[in-house]
Motif scaffolding. Structure first.
Motif, PDB file in Angstrom:
ATOM      1  N   GLN A   1       0.850  -1.191   0.000  1.00 25.79           N
ATOM      2  CA  GLN A   1       0.000   0.000   0.000  1.00 25.79           C
ATOM      3  C   GLN A   1       0.888   1.245   0.000  1.00 25.79           C
ATOM      4  O   GLN A   1       1.851   1.326   0.764  1.00 25.79           O
ATOM      5  N   VAL A   2       0.561   2.172  -0.858  1.00 27.09           N
ATOM      6  CA  VAL A   2       1.305   3.424  -0.941  1.00 27.09           C
ATOM      7  C   VAL A   2       0.305   4.574  -0.868  1.00 27.09           C
ATOM      8  O   VAL A   2      -0.705   4.572  -1.566  1.00 27.09           O
ATOM      9  N   GLN A   3       0.584   5.529  -0.024  1.00 33.75           N
ATOM     10  CA  GLN A   3      -0.228   6.740   0.042  1.00 33.75           C
ATOM     11  C   GLN A   3       0.593   7.906  -0.478  1.00 33.75           C
ATOM     12  O   GLN A   3       1.777   8.037  -0.133  1.00 33.75           O
ATOM     13  N   LEU A   4      -0.040   8.732  -1.285  1.00 28.23           N
ATOM     14  CA  LEU A   4       0.659   9.823  -1.951  1.00 28.23           C
ATOM     15  C   LEU A   4       0.000  11.147  -1.617  1.00 28.23           C
ATOM     16  O   LEU A   4      -1.232  11.258  -1.653  1.00 28.23           O
ATOM     17  N   VAL A   5       0.820  12.144  -1.332  1.00 29.12           N
ATOM     18  CA  VAL A   5       0.303  13.483  -1.022  1.00 29.12           C
ATOM     19  C   VAL A   5       1.105  14.503  -1.815  1.00 29.12           C
ATOM     20  O   VAL A   5       2.327  14.631  -1.625  1.00 29.12           O
ATOM     21  N   GLU A   6       0.405  15.215  -2.697  1.00 24.98           N
ATOM     22  CA  GLU A   6       1.059  16.237  -3.504  1.00 24.98           C
ATOM     23  C   GLU A   6       1.046  17.590  -2.801  1.00 24.98           C
ATOM     24  O   GLU A   6       0.160  17.870  -1.985  1.00 24.98           O
ATOM     25  N   SER A   7       2.003  18.407  -3.156  1.00 26.57           N
ATOM     26  CA  SER A   7       2.056  19.779  -2.670  1.00 26.57           C
ATOM     27  C   SER A   7       2.844  20.613  -3.668  1.00 26.57           C
ATOM     28  O   SER A   7       3.475  20.067  -4.584  1.00 26.57           O
ATOM     29  N   GLY A   8       2.805  21.920  -3.480  1.00 24.99           N
ATOM     30  CA  GLY A   8       3.613  22.799  -4.310  1.00 24.99           C
ATOM     31  C   GLY A   8       2.858  23.531  -5.398  1.00 24.99           C
ATOM     32  O   GLY A   8       3.420  24.372  -6.096  1.00 24.99           O
ATOM     33  N   GLY A   9       1.586  23.200  -5.557  1.00 28.72           N
ATOM     34  CA  GLY A   9       0.800  23.915  -6.554  1.00 28.72           C
ATOM     35  C   GLY A   9       0.533  25.344  -6.110  1.00 28.72           C
ATOM     36  O   GLY A   9       0.818  25.733  -4.980  1.00 28.72           O
ATOM     37  N   GLY A  10      -0.003  26.124  -7.031  1.00 29.22           N
ATOM     38  CA  GLY A  10      -0.313  27.508  -6.694  1.00 29.22           C
ATOM     39  C   GLY A  10      -0.550  28.330  -7.931  1.00 29.22           C
ATOM     40  O   GLY A  10      -0.761  27.799  -9.024  1.00 29.22           O
ATOM     41  N   LEU A  11      -0.506  29.639  -7.732  1.00 29.75           N
ATOM     42  CA  LEU A  11      -0.737  30.594  -8.808  1.00 29.75           C
ATOM     43  C   LEU A  11       0.593  31.201  -9.231  1.00 29.75           C
ATOM     44  O   LEU A  11       1.365  31.656  -8.381  1.00 29.75           O
ATOM     45  N   VAL A  12       0.851  31.197 -10.521  1.00 33.53           N
ATOM     46  CA  VAL A  12       2.096  31.746 -11.033  1.00 33.53           C
ATOM     47  C   VAL A  12       1.813  32.438 -12.357  1.00 33.53           C
ATOM     48  O   VAL A  12       0.875  32.058 -13.070  1.00 33.53           O
ATOM     49  N   GLN A  13       2.611  33.419 -12.687  1.00 33.13           N
ATOM     50  CA  GLN A  13       2.456  34.096 -13.964  1.00 33.13           C
ATOM     51  C   GLN A  13       3.069  33.261 -15.083  1.00 33.13           C
ATOM     52  O   GLN A  13       3.993  32.470 -14.849  1.00 33.13           O
ATOM     53  N   ALA A  14       2.578  33.467 -16.270  1.00 33.95           N
ATOM     54  CA  ALA A  14       3.140  32.790 -17.439  1.00 33.95           C
ATOM     55  C   ALA A  14       4.635  33.073 -17.527  1.00 33.95           C
ATOM     56  O   ALA A  14       5.087  34.194 -17.300  1.00 33.95           O
TER      57      ALA A  14
END
Length: 124
Positions: A1-14
């Motif tokens: 069993q593997v549990q995954l948690v993402e982070s680091g997303g957000g709002l950024v300019q082109a």
């Protein structure tokens, strides 16, 4: 069993950059190939990048080549997606996934474990 948690997303300019992180639980993390996918509302899930269990092999979608880099640190149970030169069309939710097949796959049906996703928004 593997549990995954993402982070680091957000709002950024082109043209800007973000680094997504995926923290995995479980002592067998190094046995899994890992991938990043993305999915916009009412659209199919799209492959972005994948990396083999050792990190020695990687694969990228055409849309990611030259701009995104996938990497992993098995000692820390982490996978990363460095995204540079971001475009408004990169805006969507990004998911981390684990594949016990160990080889790199671009197909989401090969991946058994999925995180909850992290939102990336690129403004023009």
């Amino acid at each position: 069993q593997v549990q995954l948690v993402e982070s680091g997303g957000g709002l950024v300019q082109a043209g800007g950059s973000l680094r997504l992180s995926c923290a995995a639980s479980g002592r067998t993390f190094s046995r899994y190939a890992m991938g990043w996918f993305r999915q916009a509302p009412r659209k199919e899930r799209e492959f972005v990048a994948a990396i083999s269990w050792s990190g020695g092999s990687t694969s990228y979608a055409d849309s990611a080549k030259g701009r995104f880099t996938i990497s992993r640190d098995n000692a820390k149970n982490m996978v990363y997606l460095q995204m540079n030169s971001l475009k408004p069309e990169d805006t969507t939710v990004y998911f981390c996934a684990a594949d016990s097949g160990r080889v790199v796959s671009t197909h989401d049906f090969h991946y058994e474990y999925w995180g909850q996703g992290t939102q990336v928004t690129v403004s023009s």
